[in-house]
Scaffold this motif. Structure first.
Motif, PDB file in Angstrom:
ATOM      1  N   ASP A   1       0.671  -1.263   0.296  1.00 41.50           N
ATOM      2  CA  ASP A   1      -0.419  -0.132  -0.033  1.00 41.50           C
ATOM      3  C   ASP A   1       0.845   1.095   0.049  1.00 41.50           C
ATOM      4  OD1 ASP A   1      -1.746   1.829  -0.320  1.00 41.50           O
ATOM      5  OD2 ASP A   1      -2.643   1.387   2.116  1.00 41.50           O
ATOM      6  N   LEU A   2       0.695   1.907  -1.253  1.00 44.61           N
ATOM      7  CA  LEU A   2       1.057   3.419  -1.189  1.00 44.61           C
ATOM      8  C   LEU A   2       0.432   4.725  -1.383  1.00 44.61           C
ATOM      9  CD1 LEU A   2       3.836   1.788  -3.893  1.00 44.61           C
ATOM     10  CD2 LEU A   2       4.559   2.705  -1.726  1.00 44.61           C
ATOM     11  N   SER A   3      -0.328   4.668  -0.371  1.00 42.97           N
ATOM     12  CA  SER A   3      -1.975   5.714  -0.639  1.00 42.97           C
ATOM     13  C   SER A   3      -1.036   6.309   0.742  1.00 42.97           C
ATOM     14  CB  SER A   3      -2.585   4.705  -0.254  1.00 42.97           C
ATOM     15  OG  SER A   3      -2.851   4.259   1.241  1.00 42.97           O
ATOM     16  N   HIS A   4      -0.910   6.507   1.943  1.00 45.59           N
ATOM     17  CA  HIS A   4      -0.442   7.525   2.785  1.00 45.59           C
ATOM     18  C   HIS A   4       0.932   7.946   2.309  1.00 45.59           C
ATOM     19  CE1 HIS A   4       0.145   9.740   6.289  1.00 45.59           C
ATOM     20  NE2 HIS A   4       1.389   9.234   6.677  1.00 45.59           N
ATOM     21  N   PHE A   5       1.901   7.365   1.480  1.00 44.38           N
ATOM     22  CA  PHE A   5       3.061   7.927   0.818  1.00 44.38           C
ATOM     23  C   PHE A   5       2.921   9.223   0.140  1.00 44.38           C
ATOM     24  CE2 PHE A   5       6.142   7.083  -2.718  1.00 44.38           C
ATOM     25  CZ  PHE A   5       7.254   7.813  -2.227  1.00 44.38           C
TER      26      PHE A   5
ATOM     27  N   HIS B   1       1.308  14.498  -2.020  1.00 48.17           N
ATOM     28  CA  HIS B   1       0.519  15.906  -2.345  1.00 48.17           C
ATOM     29  C   HIS B   1       0.713  16.848  -1.381  1.00 48.17           C
ATOM     30  CE1 HIS B   1      -1.359  12.892  -4.881  1.00 48.17           C
ATOM     31  NE2 HIS B   1      -2.007  13.426  -5.347  1.00 48.17           N
ATOM     32  N   ARG B   2       0.587  16.130   0.113  1.00 52.78           N
ATOM     33  CA  ARG B   2       0.620  17.593   1.577  1.00 52.78           C
ATOM     34  C   ARG B   2       1.930  18.552   0.992  1.00 52.78           C
ATOM     35  NH1 ARG B   2       0.653  14.535   6.801  1.00 52.78           N
ATOM     36  NH2 ARG B   2      -0.826  13.450   6.149  1.00 52.78           N
ATOM     37  N   ARG B   3       3.043  17.604   0.620  1.00 53.81           N
ATOM     38  CA  ARG B   3       4.940  18.184   0.536  1.00 53.81           C
ATOM     39  C   ARG B   3       4.642  19.087  -1.184  1.00 53.81           C
ATOM     40  NH1 ARG B   3       9.851  17.290   1.345  1.00 53.81           N
ATOM     41  NH2 ARG B   3       9.897  19.376   1.668  1.00 53.81           N
ATOM     42  N   GLU B   4       3.611  18.382  -1.797  1.00 54.87           N
ATOM     43  CA  GLU B   4       4.098  19.365  -2.778  1.00 54.87           C
ATOM     44  C   GLU B   4       4.957  18.657  -4.324  1.00 54.87           C
ATOM     45  OE1 GLU B   4       2.038  23.511  -2.884  1.00 54.87           O
ATOM     46  OE2 GLU B   4       0.020  22.835  -2.664  1.00 54.87           O
ATOM     47  N   ILE B   5       5.736  18.062  -4.106  1.00 56.53           N
ATOM     48  CA  ILE B   5       7.126  17.492  -4.322  1.00 56.53           C
ATOM     49  C   ILE B   5       6.564  16.357  -5.640  1.00 56.53           C
ATOM     50  CG2 ILE B   5       8.371  18.591  -2.614  1.00 56.53           C
ATOM     51  CD1 ILE B   5       8.369  15.270  -1.748  1.00 56.53           C
ATOM     52  N   LEU B   6       5.380  16.636  -6.287  1.00 57.76           N
ATOM     53  CA  LEU B   6       4.702  15.746  -7.251  1.00 57.76           C
ATOM     54  C   LEU B   6       5.369  15.637  -8.140  1.00 57.76           C
ATOM     55  CD1 LEU B   6       0.915  16.146  -7.488  1.00 57.76           C
ATOM     56  CD2 LEU B   6       2.091  14.503  -5.936  1.00 57.76           C
ATOM     57  N   ASP B   7       6.166  16.451  -9.033  1.00 59.22           N
ATOM     58  CA  ASP B   7       6.720  16.683 -10.130  1.00 59.22           C
ATOM     59  C   ASP B   7       8.790  16.006  -9.411  1.00 59.22           C
ATOM     60  OD1 ASP B   7       5.519  17.503 -11.746  1.00 59.22           O
ATOM     61  OD2 ASP B   7       6.250  19.541 -11.083  1.00 59.22           O
TER      62      ASP B   7
ATOM     63  N   ILE C   1       0.294   7.820  -7.672  1.00 59.93           N
ATOM     64  CA  ILE C   1       1.019   7.585  -6.617  1.00 59.93           C
ATOM     65  C   ILE C   1       0.600   9.239  -6.564  1.00 59.93           C
ATOM     66  CG2 ILE C   1       3.246   8.186  -4.599  1.00 59.93           C
ATOM     67  CD1 ILE C   1       3.045   4.814  -6.444  1.00 59.93           C
ATOM     68  N   ALA C   2       1.454  10.039  -7.597  1.00 66.00           N
ATOM     69  CA  ALA C   2       2.172  11.467  -8.481  1.00 66.00           C
ATOM     70  C   ALA C   2       1.684  11.873  -9.450  1.00 66.00           C
ATOM     71  CB  ALA C   2       3.463  11.564  -7.880  1.00 66.00           C
ATOM     72  N   PRO C   3       0.343  11.747  -9.686  1.00 66.86           N
ATOM     73  CA  PRO C   3       0.243  12.793 -10.525  1.00 66.86           C
ATOM     74  C   PRO C   3       1.344  13.841 -11.424  1.00 66.86           C
ATOM     75  CG  PRO C   3      -1.316  13.382  -9.164  1.00 66.86           C
ATOM     76  CD  PRO C   3      -0.724  12.546  -8.490  1.00 66.86           C
ATOM     77  N   PRO C   4       0.538  13.165 -12.888  1.00 67.48           N
ATOM     78  CA  PRO C   4       1.101  14.734 -13.745  1.00 67.48           C
ATOM     79  C   PRO C   4       1.124  16.032 -12.837  1.00 67.48           C
ATOM     80  CG  PRO C   4       0.540  12.628 -15.298  1.00 67.48           C
ATOM     81  CD  PRO C   4       0.288  12.452 -13.578  1.00 67.48           C
ATOM     82  N   THR C   5       1.893  17.031 -13.157  1.00 66.21           N
ATOM     83  CA  THR C   5       1.079  18.018 -12.439  1.00 66.21           C
ATOM     84  C   THR C   5       1.535  19.337 -13.897  1.00 66.21           C
ATOM     85  OG1 THR C   5       3.852  18.655 -11.794  1.00 66.21           O
ATOM     86  CG2 THR C   5       2.026  18.208 -10.708  1.00 66.21           C
ATOM     87  N   GLN C   6       0.495  20.227 -13.612  1.00 60.97           N
ATOM     88  CA  GLN C   6       0.440  21.672 -14.390  1.00 60.97           C
ATOM     89  C   GLN C   6       0.290  22.922 -13.608  1.00 60.97           C
ATOM     90  OE1 GLN C   6      -2.711  21.372 -17.901  1.00 60.97           O
ATOM     91  NE2 GLN C   6      -1.265  24.275 -18.512  1.00 60.97           N
ATOM     92  N   ASP C   7       1.733  23.590 -14.008  1.00 57.66           N
ATOM     93  CA  ASP C   7       1.911  24.963 -12.945  1.00 57.66           C
ATOM     94  C   ASP C   7       1.411  24.241 -11.579  1.00 57.66           C
ATOM     95  OD1 ASP C   7       1.703  26.339 -14.845  1.00 57.66           O
ATOM     96  OD2 ASP C   7      -0.707  26.482 -15.086  1.00 57.66           O
ATOM     97  N   GLY C   8       2.311  23.543 -11.025  1.00 58.37           N
ATOM     98  CA  GLY C   8       2.222  23.119  -9.631  1.00 58.37           C
ATOM     99  C   GLY C   8       0.785  22.194  -9.089  1.00 58.37           C
ATOM    100  N   ARG C   9       0.255  22.125  -9.833  1.00 53.59           N
ATOM    101  CA  ARG C   9      -1.395  21.597  -9.219  1.00 53.59           C
ATOM    102  C   ARG C   9      -1.351  20.515 -10.154  1.00 53.59           C
ATOM    103  NH1 ARG C   9      -1.625  23.812  -5.269  1.00 53.59           N
ATOM    104  NH2 ARG C   9      -2.155  25.937  -4.797  1.00 53.59           N
ATOM    105  N   PRO C  10      -1.828  19.200  -9.206  1.00 55.18           N
ATOM    106  CA  PRO C  10      -2.382  17.709 -10.425  1.00 55.18           C
ATOM    107  C   PRO C  10      -3.305  18.058 -11.341  1.00 55.18           C
ATOM    108  CG  PRO C  10      -2.101  17.603  -7.383  1.00 55.18           C
ATOM    109  CD  PRO C  10      -2.375  19.024  -8.388  1.00 55.18           C
ATOM    110  N   VAL C  11      -2.871  17.324 -12.258  1.00 58.74           N
ATOM    111  CA  VAL C  11      -3.645  17.545 -13.634  1.00 58.74           C
ATOM    112  C   VAL C  11      -4.588  16.479 -13.563  1.00 58.74           C
ATOM    113  CG1 VAL C  11      -3.737  16.906 -16.267  1.00 58.74           C
ATOM    114  CG2 VAL C  11      -1.457  18.004 -15.396  1.00 58.74           C
ATOM    115  N   GLU C  12      -6.328  17.155 -13.362  1.00 60.43           N
ATOM    116  CA  GLU C  12      -7.452  15.701 -13.150  1.00 60.43           C
ATOM    117  C   GLU C  12      -7.487  15.119 -15.298  1.00 60.43           C
ATOM    118  OE1 GLU C  12      -8.959  15.729 -10.455  1.00 60.43           O
ATOM    119  OE2 GLU C  12      -7.534  16.628  -9.316  1.00 60.43           O
ATOM    120  N   THR C  13      -7.563  13.740 -14.276  1.00 55.95           N
ATOM    121  CA  THR C  13      -8.464  13.132 -15.670  1.00 55.95           C
ATOM    122  C   THR C  13      -9.903  12.716 -15.350  1.00 55.95           C
ATOM    123  OG1 THR C  13      -6.930  11.128 -13.990  1.00 55.95           O
ATOM    124  CG2 THR C  13      -5.611  12.169 -15.410  1.00 55.95           C
TER     125      THR C  13
END
Length: 140
Positions: free
Chosen positions: A50-54, A59-65, A125-137
Protein backbone atom coordinates in the motif's frame (compact mmCIF):
# COMPACT_ATOMS: atom_id res chain seq x y z
CA UNK A 1 -14.79 1.65 -12.63
CA UNK A 2 -11.84 1.82 -10.25
CA UNK A 3 -8.42 0.59 -11.29
CA UNK A 4 -6.81 -2.31 -9.43
CA UNK A 5 -3.29 -1.57 -8.25
CA UNK A 6 -1.06 -4.41 -7.15
CA UNK A 7 2.47 -3.68 -5.95
CA UNK A 8 5.11 -5.35 -3.83
CA UNK A 9 7.11 -2.78 -1.90
CA UNK A 10 10.40 -3.77 -0.27
CA UNK A 11 11.86 -1.37 2.28
CA UNK A 12 15.33 -1.54 3.83
CA UNK A 13 17.09 0.81 6.21
CA UNK A 14 20.43 0.46 7.97
CA UNK A 15 20.49 0.70 11.75
CA UNK A 16 23.76 2.10 13.02
CA UNK A 17 25.19 1.52 16.50
CA UNK A 18 24.29 5.09 17.46
CA UNK A 19 20.62 4.60 16.52
CA UNK A 20 17.69 3.10 18.38
CA UNK A 21 16.19 0.40 16.12
CA UNK A 22 12.62 1.25 17.17
CA UNK A 23 13.11 4.84 15.98
CA UNK A 24 14.25 3.61 12.57
CA UNK A 25 11.21 1.32 12.48
CA UNK A 26 9.00 4.29 13.40
CA UNK A 27 10.52 6.31 10.55
CA UNK A 28 9.51 3.57 8.12
CA UNK A 29 5.99 3.11 9.48
CA UNK A 30 5.41 6.87 9.55
CA UNK A 31 5.70 6.84 5.76
CA UNK A 32 4.43 3.30 5.12
CA UNK A 33 2.01 2.63 8.02
CA UNK A 34 1.02 -0.88 6.96
CA UNK A 35 4.56 -2.17 6.46
CA UNK A 36 5.45 -5.45 8.13
CA UNK A 37 8.94 -5.03 9.55
CA UNK A 38 11.65 -7.47 10.49
CA UNK A 39 14.62 -6.40 12.62
CA UNK A 40 17.82 -7.99 11.39
CA UNK A 41 21.34 -7.36 12.60
CA UNK A 42 22.28 -3.92 11.32
CA UNK A 43 19.13 -3.24 9.33
CA UNK A 44 15.37 -3.24 9.25
CA UNK A 45 13.60 -4.77 6.29
CA UNK A 46 9.95 -4.39 5.54
CA UNK A 47 7.25 -5.12 3.04
CA UNK A 48 3.98 -3.46 2.18
CA UNK A 49 1.47 -3.43 -0.67
CA UNK A 50 0.00 0.00 0.00
CA UNK A 51 1.45 3.33 -1.11
CA UNK A 52 -1.60 5.49 -0.35
CA UNK A 53 -0.17 7.23 2.74
CA UNK A 54 3.12 7.82 0.94
CA UNK A 55 1.15 9.38 -1.93
CA UNK A 56 -0.67 11.62 0.58
CA UNK A 57 2.68 12.80 1.94
CA UNK A 58 3.87 13.67 -1.57
CA UNK A 59 0.69 15.64 -2.22
CA UNK A 60 0.93 17.39 1.15
CA UNK A 61 4.48 18.59 0.45
CA UNK A 62 3.63 19.38 -3.17
CA UNK A 63 6.64 17.46 -4.47
CA UNK A 64 4.88 15.41 -7.13
CA UNK A 65 7.27 16.47 -9.92
CA UNK A 66 10.29 15.60 -7.76
CA UNK A 67 8.75 12.21 -6.97
CA UNK A 68 7.98 11.46 -10.61
CA UNK A 69 11.55 12.36 -11.56
CA UNK A 70 12.96 10.04 -8.89
CA UNK A 71 10.61 7.20 -9.86
CA UNK A 72 11.29 7.36 -13.61
CA UNK A 73 15.04 7.96 -13.15
CA UNK A 74 15.32 4.72 -11.17
CA UNK A 75 12.95 2.60 -13.23
CA UNK A 76 14.01 -0.81 -14.47
CA UNK A 77 11.33 -2.77 -16.27
CA UNK A 78 8.36 -3.21 -13.95
CA UNK A 79 10.19 -1.86 -10.89
CA UNK A 80 11.28 1.53 -9.65
CA UNK A 81 13.22 2.51 -6.58
CA UNK A 82 14.07 5.56 -4.53
CA UNK A 83 15.70 6.59 -1.26
CA UNK A 84 14.15 8.64 1.53
CA UNK A 85 15.87 10.50 4.35
CA UNK A 86 15.41 8.69 7.66
CA UNK A 87 15.26 11.78 9.81
CA UNK A 88 12.52 13.37 7.70
CA UNK A 89 10.58 10.09 7.63
CA UNK A 90 10.70 9.99 11.43
CA UNK A 91 8.79 13.31 11.31
CA UNK A 92 6.30 11.76 8.81
CA UNK A 93 7.75 13.78 5.94
CA UNK A 94 8.64 12.33 2.55
CA UNK A 95 12.02 13.78 1.59
CA UNK A 96 14.01 12.18 -1.20
CA UNK A 97 17.68 11.49 -0.59
CA UNK A 98 19.76 12.77 -3.46
CA UNK A 99 23.46 13.41 -3.82
CA UNK A 100 25.83 12.36 -1.07
CA UNK A 101 24.46 9.73 1.31
CA UNK A 102 23.12 10.99 4.63
CA UNK A 103 25.27 10.12 7.66
CA UNK A 104 22.37 8.12 9.13
CA UNK A 105 21.82 6.27 5.89
CA UNK A 106 18.63 6.23 3.93
CA UNK A 107 15.46 4.26 3.67
CA UNK A 108 15.67 2.37 0.38
CA UNK A 109 12.37 1.56 -1.28
CA UNK A 110 11.89 -0.79 -4.23
CA UNK A 111 8.46 -1.04 -5.84
CA UNK A 112 7.61 -3.97 -8.10
CA UNK A 113 4.43 -3.39 -10.06
CA UNK A 114 2.29 -6.43 -10.68
CA UNK A 115 -0.65 -4.62 -12.24
CA UNK A 116 -1.59 -2.66 -14.15
CA UNK A 117 1.81 -1.18 -15.22
CA UNK A 118 4.58 1.07 -13.89
CA UNK A 119 3.41 4.27 -15.59
CA UNK A 120 -0.16 3.91 -14.31
CA UNK A 121 0.99 3.23 -10.75
CA UNK A 122 3.37 6.20 -10.81
CA UNK A 123 0.57 8.40 -12.19
CA UNK A 124 -1.62 7.23 -9.31
CA UNK A 125 0.99 7.86 -6.59
CA UNK A 126 2.34 11.12 -8.03
CA UNK A 127 0.13 12.39 -10.85
CA UNK A 128 1.47 14.66 -13.56
CA UNK A 129 1.20 18.34 -12.71
CA UNK A 130 0.62 21.58 -14.52
CA UNK A 131 1.64 24.82 -12.80
CA UNK A 132 2.40 22.76 -9.68
CA UNK A 133 -1.10 21.27 -9.42
CA UNK A 134 -2.10 17.67 -10.22
CA UNK A 135 -3.69 17.37 -13.65
CA UNK A 136 -7.20 16.02 -13.28
CA UNK A 137 -8.08 13.06 -15.47
CA UNK A 138 -11.46 11.49 -16.22
CA UNK A 139 -10.90 8.56 -13.85
CA UNK A 140 -9.98 10.65 -10.78
Amino acid sequence: MSEVYSVDVQITAPVYDTEVPDRVADAITNVFPGAELDHKHGEIVGETHDLSHFSELLHRREILDTARGAFFENRQGETFSFDLKKQAAFQEVANFAVGDPDELGEIHVRVRVIEPDVETVIDHIAPPTQDGRPVETDDR
